[in-house]
Motif scaffolding. Sequence first.
Motif, PDB file in Angstrom:
ATOM      1  N   GLU A 113     -24.136  16.569   2.782  1.00 17.36           N
ATOM      2  CA  GLU A 113     -23.436  17.790   2.387  1.00 17.36           C
ATOM      3  C   GLU A 113     -24.235  19.019   2.818  1.00 17.36           C
ATOM      4  N   GLY A 114     -25.557  18.893   2.820  1.00 18.51           N
ATOM      5  CA  GLY A 114     -26.373  19.983   3.345  1.00 18.51           C
ATOM      6  C   GLY A 114     -26.003  20.295   4.785  1.00 18.51           C
ATOM      7  N   HIS A 115     -25.905  19.244   5.614  1.00 22.83           N
ATOM      8  CA  HIS A 115     -25.481  19.447   7.001  1.00 22.83           C
ATOM      9  C   HIS A 115     -24.053  19.979   7.061  1.00 22.83           C
ATOM     10  N   ALA A 116     -23.178  19.408   6.240  1.00 22.82           N
ATOM     11  CA  ALA A 116     -21.757  19.753   6.301  1.00 22.82           C
ATOM     12  C   ALA A 116     -21.493  21.218   5.953  1.00 22.82           C
ATOM     13  N   LEU A 117     -22.269  21.762   5.022  1.00 23.76           N
ATOM     14  CA  LEU A 117     -22.067  23.145   4.594  1.00 23.76           C
ATOM     15  C   LEU A 117     -22.953  24.143   5.332  1.00 23.76           C
ATOM     16  N   SER A 118     -23.929  23.649   6.100  1.00 20.57           N
ATOM     17  CA  SER A 118     -24.870  24.550   6.770  1.00 20.57           C
ATOM     18  C   SER A 118     -24.192  25.556   7.697  1.00 20.57           C
ATOM     19  N   PRO A 119     -23.080  25.215   8.380  1.00 22.90           N
ATOM     20  CA  PRO A 119     -22.435  26.242   9.212  1.00 22.90           C
ATOM     21  C   PRO A 119     -21.936  27.440   8.404  1.00 22.90           C
ATOM     22  N   ARG A 120     -21.640  27.245   7.118  1.00 16.64           N
ATOM     23  CA  ARG A 120     -21.181  28.361   6.275  1.00 16.64           C
ATOM     24  C   ARG A 120     -22.330  29.289   5.881  1.00 16.64           C
ATOM     25  N   ALA A 258     -11.190  25.363  11.958  1.00 15.87           N
ATOM     26  CA  ALA A 258     -12.173  25.404  13.042  1.00 15.87           C
ATOM     27  C   ALA A 258     -12.647  23.988  13.341  1.00 15.87           C
ATOM     28  N   LEU A 259     -13.207  23.814  14.517  1.00 15.98           N
ATOM     29  CA  LEU A 259     -13.953  22.607  14.852  1.00 15.98           C
ATOM     30  C   LEU A 259     -15.426  22.940  14.689  1.00 15.98           C
ATOM     31  N   VAL A 260     -16.114  22.176  13.849  1.00  8.99           N
ATOM     32  CA  VAL A 260     -17.495  22.464  13.490  1.00  8.99           C
ATOM     33  C   VAL A 260     -18.357  21.256  13.832  1.00  8.99           C
ATOM     34  N   VAL A 261     -19.557  21.498  14.327  1.00 12.92           N
ATOM     35  CA  VAL A 261     -20.507  20.417  14.572  1.00 12.92           C
ATOM     36  C   VAL A 261     -21.778  20.718  13.795  1.00 12.92           C
ATOM     37  N   ALA A 262     -22.383  19.676  13.227  1.00 17.47           N
ATOM     38  CA  ALA A 262     -23.622  19.843  12.470  1.00 17.47           C
ATOM     39  C   ALA A 262     -24.430  18.556  12.566  1.00 17.47           C
ATOM     40  N   GLY A 263     -25.698  18.629  12.187  1.00 19.26           N
ATOM     41  CA  GLY A 263     -26.593  17.480  12.293  1.00 19.26           C
ATOM     42  C   GLY A 263     -27.524  17.638  13.481  1.00 19.26           C
ATOM     43  N   GLY A 264     -28.527  16.782  13.547  1.00 23.25           N
ATOM     44  CA  GLY A 264     -29.555  16.918  14.579  1.00 23.25           C
ATOM     45  C   GLY A 264     -29.035  16.917  16.001  1.00 23.25           C
ATOM     46  N   VAL A 265     -28.050  16.061  16.301  1.00 25.12           N
ATOM     47  CA  VAL A 265     -27.523  15.975  17.669  1.00 25.12           C
ATOM     48  C   VAL A 265     -26.720  17.227  18.019  1.00 25.12           C
ATOM     49  N   ALA A 266     -26.324  18.005  17.013  1.00 24.87           N
ATOM     50  CA  ALA A 266     -25.616  19.269  17.266  1.00 24.87           C
ATOM     51  C   ALA A 266     -26.507  20.280  17.973  1.00 24.87           C
ATOM     52  N   ALA A 267     -27.814  20.024  18.029  1.00 25.50           N
ATOM     53  CA  ALA A 267     -28.725  20.903  18.760  1.00 25.50           C
ATOM     54  C   ALA A 267     -28.683  20.649  20.262  1.00 25.50           C
ATOM     55  N   ASN A 268     -28.056  19.552  20.682  1.00 24.93           N
ATOM     56  CA  ASN A 268     -27.991  19.193  22.099  1.00 24.93           C
ATOM     57  C   ASN A 268     -27.047  20.147  22.834  1.00 24.93           C
ATOM     58  N   GLY A 269     -27.535  20.775  23.879  1.00 27.73           N
ATOM     59  CA  GLY A 269     -26.753  21.772  24.590  1.00 27.73           C
ATOM     60  C   GLY A 269     -25.500  21.220  25.241  1.00 27.73           C
ATOM     61  N   ALA A 270     -25.585  20.027  25.825  1.00 22.20           N
ATOM     62  CA  ALA A 270     -24.419  19.436  26.481  1.00 22.20           C
ATOM     63  C   ALA A 270     -23.334  19.106  25.468  1.00 22.20           C
ATOM     64  N   VAL A 271     -23.739  18.629  24.299  1.00 23.44           N
ATOM     65  CA  VAL A 271     -22.776  18.320  23.242  1.00 23.44           C
ATOM     66  C   VAL A 271     -22.085  19.590  22.763  1.00 23.44           C
ATOM     67  N   PRO A 290     -27.107  27.736  14.101  1.00 23.30           N
ATOM     68  CA  PRO A 290     -28.224  27.943  15.028  1.00 23.30           C
ATOM     69  C   PRO A 290     -29.082  26.678  15.096  1.00 23.30           C
ATOM     70  N   LEU A 291     -29.819  26.533  16.165  1.00 23.57           N
ATOM     71  CA  LEU A 291     -30.527  25.274  16.422  1.00 23.57           C
ATOM     72  C   LEU A 291     -31.443  24.875  15.267  1.00 23.57           C
ATOM     73  N   TRP A 292     -32.107  25.844  14.649  1.00 28.92           N
ATOM     74  CA  TRP A 292     -33.056  25.492  13.589  1.00 28.92           C
ATOM     75  C   TRP A 292     -32.360  24.944  12.349  1.00 28.92           C
ATOM     76  N   LEU A 293     -31.066  25.247  12.188  1.00 25.49           N
ATOM     77  CA  LEU A 293     -30.312  24.723  11.051  1.00 25.49           C
ATOM     78  C   LEU A 293     -29.693  23.362  11.336  1.00 25.49           C
ATOM     79  N   CYS A 294     -29.751  22.904  12.587  1.00 19.88           N
ATOM     80  CA  CYS A 294     -29.170  21.603  12.923  1.00 19.88           C
ATOM     81  C   CYS A 294     -30.070  20.461  12.479  1.00 19.88           C
ATOM     82  N   MET A 300     -30.635  24.509   4.389  1.00 16.69           N
ATOM     83  CA  MET A 300     -29.298  23.936   4.206  1.00 16.69           C
ATOM     84  C   MET A 300     -29.175  23.278   2.832  1.00 16.69           C
ATOM     85  N   ILE A 301     -30.274  22.725   2.317  1.00 16.18           N
ATOM     86  CA  ILE A 301     -30.246  22.124   0.981  1.00 16.18           C
ATOM     87  C   ILE A 301     -30.115  23.217  -0.074  1.00 16.18           C
TER      88      ILE A 301
END
Length: 341
Positions: A113-120, A258-271, A290-294, A300-301
């Motif tokens: 949930e930390g990852h899921a809400l981090s974009p907000r 919206a389409l939202v991406v989160a989690g460590g792999v969300a920092a990948n530029g190609a993704v 932003p990358l540091w929040l991925c 995020m917690i």
Amino acid sequence: MIILGLESSCDETAAALVTGDRQVLAHRLAGQEAAHRPYGGVVPEIAARAHVEALEPLVAAALDDAGLTLADVDAVAATAGPGLIGGVMVGLVTGKALAHAAGKPLIAVNHLEGHALSPRLSDPDLDFPYLLLLVSGGHCQLLLVEGVDRYRRLATTIDDAAGEAFDKTAKLLGLGFPGGPAVEQAALRGDPAAVPLPRPLLRSPEPHFSFAGLKAAVARVVGDYSADDIAASFQAAVVDCLLDRTSRAIARAPGATALVVAGGVAANGAVRCALSALAAANGLRFVAPPLWLCTDNAAMIAWAGAERFAAGLTDPLDVAARPRWPLDPTAEAVRGAGVKA
């Protein structure tokens, strides 16, 4: 509202102070890369001991950075799972002790949930419901985020997560640890069409992900191609799979804002680039933190704690740490998914 957040679910120890109006007052993080690098992955026992040593000084430093004391905090939020249970227990017990000593409410946060809400936290205009691709080292899921504590899982991995496949590929290619950034850097030097690799479940009517076969295919071609070409071809295969599965989920989430991406792999530029194009093609806004929040962090917690606190959701001091904790406990069991579902 000021929330103290603690994170210790894997190999990052972190403490942060975040306000209800999205100000990150302080964030302190201690990584463990040097301790785990000789093993090519995270060793749970080493991680737990490192959390014990690092967490209390990080909390003190974060409070000092913000010019606050524990008495100024409105609630303490700590990751209570899922994750490596030794590390989770370190953070949660610390959170319980701080909450009890200061007479503050405790908020047990699901790391996902930390990852899921981090974009907000980074985008105040992101409204519910939104379609989330949660893609990390341990999880790969598509979720309709309907609100705080309200998640509908549309797809999950039936075996390995994308981030797990990145880490294994890095280890097979001798690229070092952590694996995700290492593979991404190598991919920039390689040819994504050089190595014939599979795209598991591509165009399948089944909505879920699978990366075990791709990981095994990489193991079979090591030595036959350059490491850079394998990395580039592997990353292209992952992107293709993520796009295909996400495209199917978009059709099942017509009301998404919206389409939202989160989690460590969300920092990948190609993704990120590929998902942004997919969102545009479907008339959706694309949102990524932003990358540091991925990657794993305490901001995020703390933010998830702020969202839960505002909704009146707190927890007793005897709340248990959980190694597995699905965001949608009502989701139908998936073949092969087991505890990862």
